[in-house]
Design an enzyme around this catalytic site. Sequence first.
Site, PDB file in Angstrom:
ATOM      1  N   SER A 268       0.856  -1.190   0.000  1.00  0.00           N
ATOM      2  CA  SER A 268       0.000   0.000   0.000  1.00  0.00           C
ATOM      3  C   SER A 268       0.887   1.233   0.000  1.00  0.00           C
ATOM      4  O   SER A 268       2.085   1.156   0.274  1.00  0.00           O
ATOM      5  CB  SER A 268      -0.918   0.006   1.229  1.00  0.00           C
ATOM      6  OG  SER A 268      -0.154   0.195   2.415  1.00  0.00           O
TER       7      SER A 268
ATOM      8  N   LEU B 216       2.845  -1.120   5.048  1.00  0.00           N
ATOM      9  CA  LEU B 216       2.317   0.199   5.381  1.00  0.00           C
ATOM     10  C   LEU B 216       3.466   1.195   5.352  1.00  0.00           C
ATOM     11  O   LEU B 216       4.511   0.962   5.962  1.00  0.00           O
ATOM     12  CB  LEU B 216       1.667   0.171   6.767  1.00  0.00           C
ATOM     13  CG  LEU B 216       1.180   1.502   7.340  1.00  0.00           C
ATOM     14  CD1 LEU B 216       0.075   2.086   6.470  1.00  0.00           C
ATOM     15  CD2 LEU B 216       0.678   1.308   8.773  1.00  0.00           C
TER      16      LEU B 216
ATOM     17  N   ILE C 262       6.895  -2.373   7.425  1.00  0.00           N
ATOM     18  CA  ILE C 262       6.873  -0.916   7.336  1.00  0.00           C
ATOM     19  C   ILE C 262       7.706  -0.516   6.123  1.00  0.00           C
ATOM     20  O   ILE C 262       8.853  -0.943   5.966  1.00  0.00           O
ATOM     21  CB  ILE C 262       7.430  -0.259   8.612  1.00  0.00           C
ATOM     22  CG1 ILE C 262       6.637  -0.721   9.843  1.00  0.00           C
ATOM     23  CG2 ILE C 262       7.394   1.254   8.482  1.00  0.00           C
ATOM     24  CD1 ILE C 262       5.155  -0.389   9.807  1.00  0.00           C
ATOM     25  N   LYS C 263       7.110   0.302   5.259  1.00  0.00           N
ATOM     26  CA  LYS C 263       7.805   0.733   4.049  1.00  0.00           C
ATOM     27  C   LYS C 263       8.622   1.996   4.322  1.00  0.00           C
ATOM     28  O   LYS C 263       8.096   2.988   4.817  1.00  0.00           O
ATOM     29  CB  LYS C 263       6.796   0.998   2.923  1.00  0.00           C
ATOM     30  CG  LYS C 263       6.098  -0.256   2.431  1.00  0.00           C
ATOM     31  CD  LYS C 263       5.052   0.059   1.379  1.00  0.00           C
ATOM     32  CE  LYS C 263       5.685   0.399   0.050  1.00  0.00           C
ATOM     33  NZ  LYS C 263       4.642   0.593  -1.008  1.00  0.00           N
ATOM     34  N   VAL C 264       9.902   1.922   3.983  1.00  0.00           N
ATOM     35  CA  VAL C 264      10.824   3.047   4.139  1.00  0.00           C
ATOM     36  C   VAL C 264      11.513   3.262   2.796  1.00  0.00           C
ATOM     37  O   VAL C 264      12.017   2.312   2.195  1.00  0.00           O
ATOM     38  CB  VAL C 264      11.870   2.762   5.236  1.00  0.00           C
ATOM     39  CG1 VAL C 264      12.863   3.909   5.345  1.00  0.00           C
ATOM     40  CG2 VAL C 264      11.189   2.505   6.573  1.00  0.00           C
TER      41      VAL C 264
END
Length: 535
Positions: free
Chosen positions: A200, A264, A295-297
Amino acid sequence: MKIGIAADHGGYDIKEKIAAFLRSEGHSITDYGAYRLSPEDDYPDFVVPLARAVASNEVERGIAICGSGVGASVVANKIPGVRAALINDCFSAHQGVEDDNINVICFGGRITGYSLMKELTVSFLKASFSGAERHKRRLDKVARLEMKGDSNMETGRMNPLLKIREYLQSIWLDNLSRQIIKNGKLKKLIDEDGLSGITSNPAIFEKAINEGEEYLSDIRTLAMQGKSKEKIYEELTIRDIQDAADLLLPVFEKAQGQDGFVSLEVSPYLAHKTEDTIKEAHHLYERVNRPNIMIKVPAITESIPSIKQLISDGININITLLFGLDRYREVIEAYLSALEERLEAGRPIDNIASVASFFLSRIDVLIDPMLEKIAAEGGPKSELARSLIGQVAISSAKVAYRIFQENFESDRYRELLNHGAHVQRLLWASTGTKNPAYSDIKYIEPLIGPDTINTMPKKTLDAYRDHGNPEVRLEKGIDSAFKALHNLKELGIDLDRLTQQLEVEAIDKFIKPYDKLMQTLESKIRNMQEKNLAK
Protein backbone atom coordinates in the site's frame (compact mmCIF):
# COMPACT_ATOMS: atom_id res chain seq x y z
CA MET A 1 6.25 -39.75 0.01
CA LYS A 2 5.30 -36.06 -0.03
CA ILE A 3 1.89 -35.83 1.61
CA GLY A 4 -0.33 -32.83 2.21
CA ILE A 5 -2.88 -32.73 5.00
CA ALA A 6 -5.63 -30.28 5.90
CA ALA A 7 -8.56 -30.09 8.30
CA ASP A 8 -11.04 -27.63 9.74
CA HIS A 9 -12.11 -27.59 13.39
CA GLY A 10 -14.05 -30.81 12.86
CA GLY A 11 -10.88 -32.72 12.10
CA TYR A 12 -8.16 -30.61 13.71
CA ASP A 13 -7.27 -32.92 16.61
CA ILE A 14 -7.17 -36.12 14.57
CA LYS A 15 -5.25 -34.34 11.78
CA GLU A 16 -2.47 -33.59 14.25
CA LYS A 17 -2.30 -37.26 15.25
CA ILE A 18 -2.33 -38.56 11.67
CA ALA A 19 0.37 -36.07 10.65
CA ALA A 20 2.57 -37.11 13.58
CA PHE A 21 2.10 -40.79 12.70
CA LEU A 22 3.02 -40.25 9.04
CA ARG A 23 6.13 -38.30 9.99
CA SER A 24 7.17 -41.18 12.23
CA GLU A 25 6.84 -43.43 9.17
CA GLY A 26 9.31 -41.27 7.25
CA HIS A 27 6.88 -39.33 5.06
CA SER A 28 7.35 -35.64 4.25
CA ILE A 29 4.27 -33.80 5.52
CA THR A 30 3.02 -30.38 4.48
CA ASP A 31 0.27 -29.05 6.73
CA TYR A 32 -2.18 -26.69 5.01
CA GLY A 33 -4.08 -25.87 8.18
CA ALA A 34 -5.90 -25.30 10.31
CA TYR A 35 -2.99 -24.34 12.53
CA ARG A 36 -5.08 -23.86 15.63
CA LEU A 37 -8.51 -25.01 16.79
CA SER A 38 -11.18 -22.45 15.92
CA PRO A 39 -14.88 -23.42 15.79
CA GLU A 40 -15.51 -20.54 13.38
CA ASP A 41 -13.16 -21.69 10.60
CA ASP A 42 -14.32 -22.98 7.19
CA TYR A 43 -13.07 -26.17 5.54
CA PRO A 44 -12.59 -24.63 2.03
CA ASP A 45 -9.93 -22.31 3.45
CA PHE A 46 -7.69 -25.30 4.16
CA VAL A 47 -8.82 -27.98 1.71
CA VAL A 48 -8.56 -25.76 -1.40
CA PRO A 49 -4.83 -24.97 -0.88
CA LEU A 50 -4.23 -28.67 -0.24
CA ALA A 51 -6.14 -29.66 -3.37
CA ARG A 52 -4.23 -27.15 -5.47
CA ALA A 53 -0.95 -28.51 -4.11
CA VAL A 54 -1.98 -32.01 -5.16
CA ALA A 55 -3.08 -30.81 -8.61
CA SER A 56 0.25 -29.02 -9.17
CA ASN A 57 2.30 -31.99 -7.86
CA GLU A 58 3.59 -29.95 -4.97
CA VAL A 59 2.59 -33.00 -2.92
CA GLU A 60 1.92 -36.53 -4.19
CA ARG A 61 -1.19 -37.36 -2.15
CA GLY A 62 -3.59 -35.43 0.06
CA ILE A 63 -5.58 -36.09 3.21
CA ALA A 64 -8.56 -33.83 3.87
CA ILE A 65 -10.63 -33.96 7.05
CA CYS A 66 -13.74 -32.12 8.16
CA GLY A 67 -16.53 -33.09 10.55
CA SER A 68 -18.26 -35.56 8.26
CA GLY A 69 -15.77 -35.65 5.38
CA VAL A 70 -18.50 -34.68 2.92
CA GLY A 71 -17.64 -30.99 2.69
CA ALA A 72 -13.94 -31.73 2.27
CA SER A 73 -14.72 -34.14 -0.56
CA VAL A 74 -17.07 -31.70 -2.30
CA VAL A 75 -14.65 -28.78 -2.32
CA ALA A 76 -11.53 -30.83 -3.17
CA ASN A 77 -13.24 -32.14 -6.30
CA LYS A 78 -13.83 -28.59 -7.53
CA ILE A 79 -10.11 -28.33 -8.32
CA PRO A 80 -9.14 -29.80 -11.73
CA GLY A 81 -6.65 -32.60 -11.43
CA VAL A 82 -7.96 -33.66 -8.01
CA ARG A 83 -9.80 -36.93 -7.57
CA ALA A 84 -11.04 -37.01 -3.99
CA ALA A 85 -13.22 -39.56 -2.24
CA LEU A 86 -14.76 -39.93 1.21
CA ILE A 87 -13.49 -43.29 2.43
CA ASN A 88 -14.76 -45.40 5.33
CA ASP A 89 -13.51 -48.93 4.49
CA CYS A 90 -10.18 -50.54 3.63
CA PHE A 91 -11.26 -51.95 0.26
CA SER A 92 -12.25 -48.55 -1.09
CA ALA A 93 -9.06 -46.98 0.31
CA HIS A 94 -6.84 -49.03 -2.03
CA GLN A 95 -9.36 -49.78 -4.80
CA GLY A 96 -10.04 -46.06 -5.24
CA VAL A 97 -6.38 -45.57 -6.11
CA GLU A 98 -5.96 -48.72 -8.19
CA ASP A 99 -9.03 -48.16 -10.39
CA ASP A 100 -9.89 -44.45 -10.11
CA ASN A 101 -6.48 -43.00 -9.30
CA ILE A 102 -7.79 -40.95 -6.39
CA ASN A 103 -5.14 -38.61 -5.02
CA VAL A 104 -7.00 -37.12 -2.06
CA ILE A 105 -8.61 -39.21 0.64
CA CYS A 106 -11.30 -37.56 2.76
CA PHE A 107 -12.35 -38.47 6.28
CA GLY A 108 -14.96 -37.44 8.78
CA GLY A 109 -13.16 -36.40 11.92
CA ARG A 110 -16.35 -36.97 13.92
CA ILE A 111 -17.13 -40.26 12.16
CA THR A 112 -13.90 -42.23 11.81
CA GLY A 113 -11.75 -43.04 14.82
CA TYR A 114 -7.99 -42.64 14.89
CA SER A 115 -7.11 -46.35 14.58
CA LEU A 116 -9.33 -46.92 11.56
CA MET A 117 -8.26 -43.65 9.94
CA LYS A 118 -4.63 -44.63 10.34
CA GLU A 119 -5.33 -48.01 8.73
CA LEU A 120 -7.23 -46.46 5.82
CA THR A 121 -4.47 -43.91 5.28
CA VAL A 122 -1.78 -46.59 5.09
CA SER A 123 -3.86 -48.56 2.60
CA PHE A 124 -4.42 -45.44 0.48
CA LEU A 125 -0.72 -44.51 0.45
CA LYS A 126 0.50 -48.02 -0.40
CA ALA A 127 -1.83 -48.39 -3.37
CA SER A 128 -0.94 -47.34 -6.92
CA PHE A 129 -2.95 -46.84 -10.10
CA SER A 130 -3.23 -50.01 -12.17
CA GLY A 131 -3.10 -48.19 -15.50
CA ALA A 132 -5.61 -50.60 -17.00
CA GLU A 133 -6.99 -49.37 -20.32
CA ARG A 134 -10.61 -49.28 -19.15
CA HIS A 135 -9.70 -47.18 -16.11
CA LYS A 136 -7.64 -44.74 -18.18
CA ARG A 137 -10.52 -44.40 -20.64
CA ARG A 138 -12.94 -43.49 -17.86
CA LEU A 139 -10.52 -41.04 -16.28
CA ASP A 140 -9.98 -39.36 -19.66
CA LYS A 141 -13.71 -38.66 -19.77
CA VAL A 142 -13.53 -37.14 -16.31
CA ALA A 143 -10.59 -34.98 -17.37
CA ARG A 144 -12.52 -33.68 -20.39
CA LEU A 145 -15.32 -32.57 -18.08
CA GLU A 146 -12.80 -30.69 -15.96
CA MET A 147 -11.52 -28.83 -18.99
CA LYS A 148 -14.93 -27.16 -19.28
CA GLY A 149 -15.62 -26.32 -15.69
CA ASP A 150 -13.11 -24.61 -13.41
CA SER A 151 -13.11 -20.81 -13.29
CA ASN A 152 -9.33 -20.80 -12.92
CA MET A 153 -8.77 -23.19 -15.79
CA GLU A 154 -11.30 -22.30 -18.43
CA THR A 155 -8.88 -23.29 -21.15
CA GLY A 156 -7.82 -26.47 -19.43
CA ARG A 157 -4.58 -24.99 -18.09
CA MET A 158 -3.46 -24.16 -14.61
CA ASN A 159 -4.02 -20.62 -13.37
CA PRO A 160 -0.73 -18.87 -14.30
CA LEU A 161 -0.74 -16.98 -11.00
CA LEU A 162 -0.67 -20.30 -9.15
CA LYS A 163 1.90 -21.72 -11.54
CA ILE A 164 4.31 -18.90 -10.66
CA ARG A 165 4.52 -20.24 -7.09
CA GLU A 166 6.23 -23.37 -8.42
CA TYR A 167 9.12 -21.12 -9.45
CA LEU A 168 9.44 -19.71 -5.91
CA GLN A 169 8.08 -16.28 -6.77
CA SER A 170 5.31 -14.76 -4.67
CA ILE A 171 2.47 -12.67 -6.06
CA TRP A 172 1.42 -9.61 -4.07
CA LEU A 173 -1.29 -7.09 -4.79
CA ASP A 174 -0.38 -3.42 -5.14
CA ASN A 175 -3.75 -2.22 -3.89
CA LEU A 176 -5.84 -2.17 -0.73
CA SER A 177 -9.26 -0.83 0.16
CA ARG A 178 -11.92 -1.56 2.72
CA GLN A 179 -14.26 -2.47 -0.11
CA ILE A 180 -12.23 -5.47 -1.33
CA ILE A 181 -11.83 -6.62 2.27
CA LYS A 182 -15.56 -6.42 3.03
CA ASN A 183 -16.90 -7.82 -0.24
CA GLY A 184 -14.67 -10.90 -0.07
CA LYS A 185 -12.64 -10.11 -3.19
CA LEU A 186 -9.36 -10.00 -1.29
CA LYS A 187 -9.99 -13.37 0.31
CA LYS A 188 -10.93 -14.78 -3.09
CA LEU A 189 -7.59 -13.61 -4.51
CA ILE A 190 -5.79 -15.31 -1.65
CA ASP A 191 -7.76 -18.56 -2.02
CA GLU A 192 -7.97 -18.83 -5.80
CA ASP A 193 -4.92 -16.97 -7.12
CA GLY A 194 -2.44 -17.73 -4.38
CA LEU A 195 -2.05 -14.06 -3.47
CA SER A 196 0.44 -13.92 -0.61
CA GLY A 197 1.00 -10.25 0.19
CA ILE A 198 -0.17 -6.67 -0.21
CA THR A 199 1.60 -3.36 -0.73
CA SER A 200 0.00 0.00 0.00
CA ASN A 201 1.01 3.64 -0.26
CA PRO A 202 -0.55 7.10 0.17
CA ALA A 203 -1.78 7.13 -3.44
CA ILE A 204 -3.62 3.83 -2.93
CA PHE A 205 -5.26 5.01 0.29
CA GLU A 206 -6.15 8.38 -1.24
CA LYS A 207 -8.12 6.64 -3.97
CA ALA A 208 -9.72 4.15 -1.56
CA ILE A 209 -10.84 6.72 1.02
CA ASN A 210 -11.89 9.34 -1.54
CA GLU A 211 -14.07 6.88 -3.45
CA GLY A 212 -15.19 4.45 -0.73
CA GLU A 213 -18.38 5.01 1.24
CA GLU A 214 -17.21 2.31 3.65
CA TYR A 215 -15.04 4.89 5.43
CA LEU A 216 -17.70 7.51 6.13
CA SER A 217 -18.98 6.06 9.39
CA ASP A 218 -15.49 5.85 10.86
CA ILE A 219 -14.62 9.34 9.65
CA ARG A 220 -17.76 10.70 11.32
CA THR A 221 -17.06 8.88 14.61
CA LEU A 222 -13.40 9.94 14.71
CA ALA A 223 -14.24 13.54 13.82
CA MET A 224 -16.78 13.66 16.66
CA GLN A 225 -13.99 12.50 18.97
CA GLY A 226 -12.00 15.57 17.95
CA LYS A 227 -9.34 13.68 16.00
CA SER A 228 -7.24 15.64 13.53
CA LYS A 229 -7.33 14.72 9.86
CA GLU A 230 -3.85 13.20 10.21
CA LYS A 231 -5.00 10.98 13.09
CA ILE A 232 -8.16 10.01 11.21
CA TYR A 233 -6.01 8.94 8.26
CA GLU A 234 -3.87 6.86 10.57
CA GLU A 235 -6.89 5.17 12.17
CA LEU A 236 -8.50 4.37 8.82
CA THR A 237 -5.37 2.93 7.27
CA ILE A 238 -4.36 0.94 10.33
CA ARG A 239 -7.75 -0.75 10.45
CA ASP A 240 -7.45 -1.76 6.78
CA ILE A 241 -3.90 -3.01 7.30
CA GLN A 242 -4.97 -5.05 10.33
CA ASP A 243 -7.93 -6.62 8.53
CA ALA A 244 -5.82 -7.50 5.49
CA ALA A 245 -3.06 -8.89 7.72
CA ASP A 246 -5.60 -11.11 9.47
CA LEU A 247 -6.72 -12.53 6.12
CA LEU A 248 -3.11 -13.25 5.19
CA LEU A 249 -2.13 -14.70 8.57
CA PRO A 250 -2.57 -18.36 7.44
CA VAL A 251 -0.22 -17.65 4.52
CA PHE A 252 2.29 -16.07 6.92
CA GLU A 253 2.12 -19.08 9.26
CA LYS A 254 2.45 -21.61 6.44
CA ALA A 255 5.47 -19.71 5.09
CA GLN A 256 7.01 -19.72 8.58
CA GLY A 257 7.03 -15.94 8.69
CA GLN A 258 8.56 -15.28 5.28
CA ASP A 259 5.46 -14.43 3.24
CA GLY A 260 1.91 -13.24 3.84
CA PHE A 261 2.82 -9.61 4.62
CA VAL A 262 0.94 -6.34 4.32
CA SER A 263 3.07 -3.22 3.87
CA LEU A 264 2.32 0.20 5.38
CA GLU A 265 4.35 3.28 4.44
CA VAL A 266 5.73 5.94 6.76
CA SER A 267 4.60 9.48 5.97
CA PRO A 268 6.30 10.75 2.78
CA TYR A 269 7.03 13.98 4.64
CA LEU A 270 9.50 12.06 6.81
CA ALA A 271 11.52 10.67 3.90
CA HIS A 272 14.53 12.95 4.52
CA LYS A 273 14.34 12.81 8.32
CA THR A 274 16.26 9.82 9.63
CA GLU A 275 15.30 9.92 13.30
CA ASP A 276 11.68 10.83 12.62
CA THR A 277 11.39 7.92 10.21
CA ILE A 278 12.66 5.52 12.87
CA LYS A 279 10.22 6.90 15.42
CA GLU A 280 7.26 6.77 13.03
CA ALA A 281 8.07 3.21 11.93
CA HIS A 282 8.13 2.01 15.53
CA HIS A 283 4.85 3.82 16.20
CA LEU A 284 3.08 2.22 13.20
CA TYR A 285 4.51 -1.22 13.91
CA GLU A 286 3.22 -1.11 17.48
CA ARG A 287 -0.15 0.38 16.50
CA VAL A 288 -0.91 -2.26 13.88
CA ASN A 289 0.26 -4.99 16.26
CA ARG A 290 0.31 -7.85 13.74
CA PRO A 291 3.24 -10.19 13.12
CA ASN A 292 2.81 -10.08 9.34
CA ILE A 293 3.26 -6.42 8.52
CA MET A 294 6.15 -4.60 6.95
CA ILE A 295 6.87 -0.92 7.34
CA LYS A 296 7.81 0.73 4.05
CA VAL A 297 10.82 3.05 4.14
CA PRO A 298 12.12 4.74 0.97
CA ALA A 299 15.57 3.88 -0.35
CA ILE A 300 17.06 7.35 -0.29
CA THR A 301 20.32 8.50 1.26
CA GLU A 302 18.82 9.80 4.51
CA SER A 303 16.81 6.58 5.01
CA ILE A 304 19.63 4.04 4.75
CA PRO A 305 20.59 4.53 8.45
CA SER A 306 16.88 4.29 9.33
CA ILE A 307 16.59 0.99 7.48
CA LYS A 308 19.61 -0.46 9.26
CA GLN A 309 18.41 0.68 12.68
CA LEU A 310 14.84 -0.58 12.21
CA ILE A 311 15.94 -4.02 11.05
CA SER A 312 18.38 -4.14 13.93
CA ASP A 313 15.43 -3.30 16.19
CA GLY A 314 13.57 -6.34 14.86
CA ILE A 315 11.06 -4.59 12.61
CA ASN A 316 10.19 -6.10 9.22
CA ILE A 317 11.04 -3.54 6.55
CA ASN A 318 9.98 -3.12 2.93
CA ILE A 319 12.62 -0.89 1.37
CA THR A 320 10.68 0.95 -1.30
CA LEU A 321 11.34 3.31 -4.23
CA LEU A 322 14.50 1.53 -5.35
CA PHE A 323 15.60 2.54 -8.85
CA GLY A 324 19.39 2.43 -8.94
CA LEU A 325 21.83 -0.45 -8.67
CA ASP A 326 24.30 1.39 -6.43
CA ARG A 327 21.48 2.27 -4.06
CA TYR A 328 20.44 -1.39 -4.06
CA ARG A 329 23.93 -2.36 -2.92
CA GLU A 330 23.57 0.11 -0.03
CA VAL A 331 20.24 -1.47 0.91
CA ILE A 332 21.73 -4.97 1.00
CA GLU A 333 24.63 -3.70 3.11
CA ALA A 334 22.19 -2.11 5.57
CA TYR A 335 20.27 -5.39 5.86
CA LEU A 336 23.30 -7.61 6.36
CA SER A 337 24.92 -5.18 8.79
CA ALA A 338 21.72 -5.00 10.84
CA LEU A 339 21.54 -8.79 11.09
CA GLU A 340 25.20 -8.93 12.15
CA GLU A 341 24.51 -6.27 14.74
CA ARG A 342 21.60 -8.26 16.16
CA LEU A 343 23.66 -11.43 16.21
CA GLU A 344 26.52 -9.72 18.00
CA ALA A 345 24.05 -8.46 20.62
CA GLY A 346 22.76 -12.00 21.17
CA ARG A 347 19.37 -11.33 19.59
CA PRO A 348 17.64 -13.76 17.18
CA ILE A 349 17.75 -13.15 13.43
CA ASP A 350 15.50 -15.99 12.29
CA ASN A 351 12.39 -13.86 12.83
CA ILE A 352 13.39 -10.96 10.57
CA ALA A 353 11.88 -10.47 7.10
CA SER A 354 12.68 -7.76 4.59
CA VAL A 355 12.13 -7.04 0.91
CA ALA A 356 13.87 -4.63 -1.44
CA SER A 357 11.32 -3.10 -3.83
CA PHE A 358 12.81 -2.33 -7.23
CA PHE A 359 10.58 -0.01 -9.30
CA LEU A 360 10.49 -0.77 -13.00
CA SER A 361 8.08 0.87 -15.43
CA ARG A 362 8.98 4.38 -14.26
CA ILE A 363 12.54 3.77 -15.50
CA ASP A 364 11.31 3.10 -19.04
CA VAL A 365 8.85 6.01 -18.88
CA LEU A 366 11.77 8.36 -18.20
CA ILE A 367 14.40 6.87 -20.50
CA ASP A 368 12.38 5.71 -23.53
CA PRO A 369 11.76 9.27 -24.83
CA MET A 370 15.49 9.97 -24.64
CA LEU A 371 16.21 6.85 -26.69
CA GLU A 372 13.43 7.65 -29.15
CA LYS A 373 14.92 11.12 -29.70
CA ILE A 374 18.40 9.70 -30.41
CA ALA A 375 16.89 7.09 -32.72
CA ALA A 376 14.90 9.74 -34.62
CA GLU A 377 18.02 11.87 -35.18
CA GLY A 378 19.62 9.16 -37.29
CA GLY A 379 23.34 8.66 -37.46
CA PRO A 380 25.57 5.87 -36.11
CA LYS A 381 23.86 5.72 -32.72
CA SER A 382 20.34 5.53 -34.09
CA GLU A 383 20.01 1.74 -34.28
CA LEU A 384 21.66 1.23 -30.91
CA ALA A 385 19.20 3.62 -29.26
CA ARG A 386 16.25 1.96 -30.99
CA SER A 387 17.36 -1.47 -29.72
CA LEU A 388 17.26 -0.23 -26.11
CA ILE A 389 13.75 1.23 -26.14
CA GLY A 390 11.68 -0.58 -23.53
CA GLN A 391 14.66 -2.67 -22.37
CA VAL A 392 16.35 -0.62 -19.66
CA ALA A 393 14.06 -1.42 -16.71
CA ILE A 394 14.12 -5.17 -17.30
CA SER A 395 17.89 -5.12 -17.88
CA SER A 396 18.33 -3.23 -14.60
CA ALA A 397 16.17 -5.79 -12.81
CA LYS A 398 18.19 -8.71 -14.17
CA VAL A 399 21.45 -7.08 -13.10
CA ALA A 400 19.91 -6.35 -9.68
CA TYR A 401 19.13 -10.06 -9.35
CA ARG A 402 22.76 -10.88 -10.13
CA ILE A 403 23.78 -8.49 -7.33
CA PHE A 404 21.28 -10.27 -5.08
CA GLN A 405 22.85 -13.65 -5.90
CA GLU A 406 26.39 -12.40 -5.30
CA ASN A 407 25.48 -11.12 -1.85
CA PHE A 408 23.19 -13.89 -0.68
CA GLU A 409 25.45 -16.68 -1.88
CA SER A 410 28.50 -15.11 -0.19
CA ASP A 411 30.45 -16.49 2.76
CA ARG A 412 29.31 -13.48 4.74
CA TYR A 413 25.65 -14.38 4.27
CA ARG A 414 26.26 -18.11 4.84
CA GLU A 415 27.49 -17.26 8.33
CA LEU A 416 24.20 -15.46 8.99
CA LEU A 417 22.29 -18.32 7.39
CA ASN A 418 23.83 -20.68 9.93
CA HIS A 419 22.05 -18.63 12.60
CA GLY A 420 18.67 -18.73 10.86
CA ALA A 421 18.82 -15.63 8.64
CA HIS A 422 16.55 -15.27 5.63
CA VAL A 423 17.38 -13.61 2.34
CA GLN A 424 16.10 -10.13 1.71
CA ARG A 425 13.89 -10.91 -1.27
CA LEU A 426 13.77 -8.71 -4.34
CA LEU A 427 10.31 -7.31 -5.02
CA TRP A 428 9.41 -6.07 -8.49
CA ALA A 429 7.22 -2.98 -8.13
CA SER A 430 5.68 -0.50 -10.57
CA THR A 431 4.87 -3.45 -12.82
CA GLY A 432 1.77 -2.00 -14.43
CA THR A 433 2.56 -1.17 -18.04
CA LYS A 434 2.43 2.59 -18.69
CA ASN A 435 3.10 2.48 -22.45
CA PRO A 436 0.07 1.08 -24.34
CA ALA A 437 2.41 -0.13 -27.09
CA TYR A 438 3.91 -2.65 -24.67
CA SER A 439 2.45 -5.94 -23.46
CA ASP A 440 0.27 -5.57 -20.38
CA ILE A 441 2.40 -8.25 -18.69
CA LYS A 442 5.75 -6.87 -19.88
CA TYR A 443 7.15 -6.52 -16.35
CA ILE A 444 5.97 -9.96 -15.19
CA GLU A 445 7.07 -12.56 -17.73
CA PRO A 446 10.83 -11.86 -17.89
CA LEU A 447 11.29 -11.50 -14.13
CA ILE A 448 10.10 -14.83 -12.71
CA GLY A 449 12.69 -16.47 -10.51
CA PRO A 450 13.42 -17.81 -7.02
CA ASP A 451 13.36 -15.59 -3.93
CA THR A 452 11.46 -12.82 -5.68
CA ILE A 453 8.06 -11.15 -5.40
CA ASN A 454 6.02 -9.34 -8.01
CA THR A 455 3.50 -6.87 -6.64
CA MET A 456 0.90 -6.16 -9.30
CA PRO A 457 -1.92 -3.68 -9.72
CA LYS A 458 -5.26 -5.48 -9.98
CA LYS A 459 -5.47 -4.84 -13.74
CA THR A 460 -2.07 -6.46 -14.31
CA LEU A 461 -2.92 -9.37 -12.04
CA ASP A 462 -6.12 -10.01 -14.02
CA ALA A 463 -4.19 -9.83 -17.28
CA TYR A 464 -1.61 -12.35 -16.10
CA ARG A 465 -4.30 -14.74 -14.92
CA ASP A 466 -5.82 -14.51 -18.39
CA HIS A 467 -2.78 -14.93 -20.64
CA GLY A 468 0.38 -15.32 -18.58
CA ASN A 469 2.87 -18.03 -19.51
CA PRO A 470 5.13 -18.48 -16.48
CA GLU A 471 8.56 -20.04 -16.52
CA VAL A 472 11.89 -19.10 -14.95
CA ARG A 473 13.36 -16.37 -17.14
CA LEU A 474 15.05 -14.06 -14.68
CA GLU A 475 18.57 -15.33 -15.33
CA LYS A 476 18.10 -15.64 -19.07
CA GLY A 477 19.80 -12.94 -21.12
CA ILE A 478 21.93 -11.67 -18.25
CA ASP A 479 24.84 -10.89 -20.61
CA SER A 480 22.49 -8.89 -22.81
CA ALA A 481 21.25 -7.02 -19.74
CA PHE A 482 24.77 -5.96 -18.75
CA LYS A 483 25.45 -4.97 -22.36
CA ALA A 484 22.27 -2.89 -22.51
CA LEU A 485 23.30 -0.87 -19.46
CA HIS A 486 26.79 -0.42 -20.92
CA ASN A 487 25.31 0.77 -24.21
CA LEU A 488 23.33 3.45 -22.38
CA LYS A 489 26.63 5.03 -21.42
CA GLU A 490 27.76 4.83 -25.05
CA LEU A 491 24.70 6.91 -25.89
CA GLY A 492 25.55 9.48 -23.22
CA ILE A 493 22.69 8.51 -20.92
CA ASP A 494 23.70 8.52 -17.25
CA LEU A 495 21.53 5.87 -15.61
CA ASP A 496 22.84 6.58 -12.11
CA ARG A 497 21.90 10.27 -12.35
CA LEU A 498 18.48 9.43 -13.78
CA THR A 499 17.67 6.91 -11.07
CA GLN A 500 18.53 9.54 -8.45
CA GLN A 501 16.12 11.87 -10.24
CA LEU A 502 13.45 9.15 -10.03
CA GLU A 503 14.01 8.86 -6.28
CA VAL A 504 13.28 12.57 -5.82
CA GLU A 505 10.22 12.46 -8.10
CA ALA A 506 8.89 9.34 -6.38
CA ILE A 507 8.77 11.00 -2.97
CA ASP A 508 6.93 13.92 -4.52
CA LYS A 509 4.47 11.55 -6.19
CA PHE A 510 3.48 10.23 -2.76
CA ILE A 511 3.39 13.66 -1.10
CA LYS A 512 0.83 14.94 -3.62
CA PRO A 513 -1.79 12.19 -3.01
CA TYR A 514 -1.13 12.44 0.73
CA ASP A 515 -1.88 16.18 0.60
CA LYS A 516 -4.93 15.53 -1.58
CA LEU A 517 -6.18 12.96 0.94
CA MET A 518 -5.76 15.44 3.79
CA GLN A 519 -7.82 17.93 1.81
CA THR A 520 -10.46 15.26 1.11
CA LEU A 521 -10.70 14.34 4.79
CA GLU A 522 -10.90 17.99 5.77
CA SER A 523 -13.73 18.49 3.29
CA LYS A 524 -15.63 15.42 4.48
CA ILE A 525 -15.27 16.47 8.12
CA ARG A 526 -16.47 19.99 7.33
CA ASN A 527 -19.51 18.68 5.43
CA MET A 528 -20.41 16.39 8.32
CA GLN A 529 -20.10 19.23 10.80
CA GLU A 530 -22.28 21.49 8.65
CA LYS A 531 -24.96 18.81 8.38
CA ASN A 532 -24.93 18.37 12.17
CA LEU A 533 -25.33 22.13 12.66
CA ALA A 534 -28.20 22.21 10.16
CA LYS A 535 -30.07 19.67 12.27
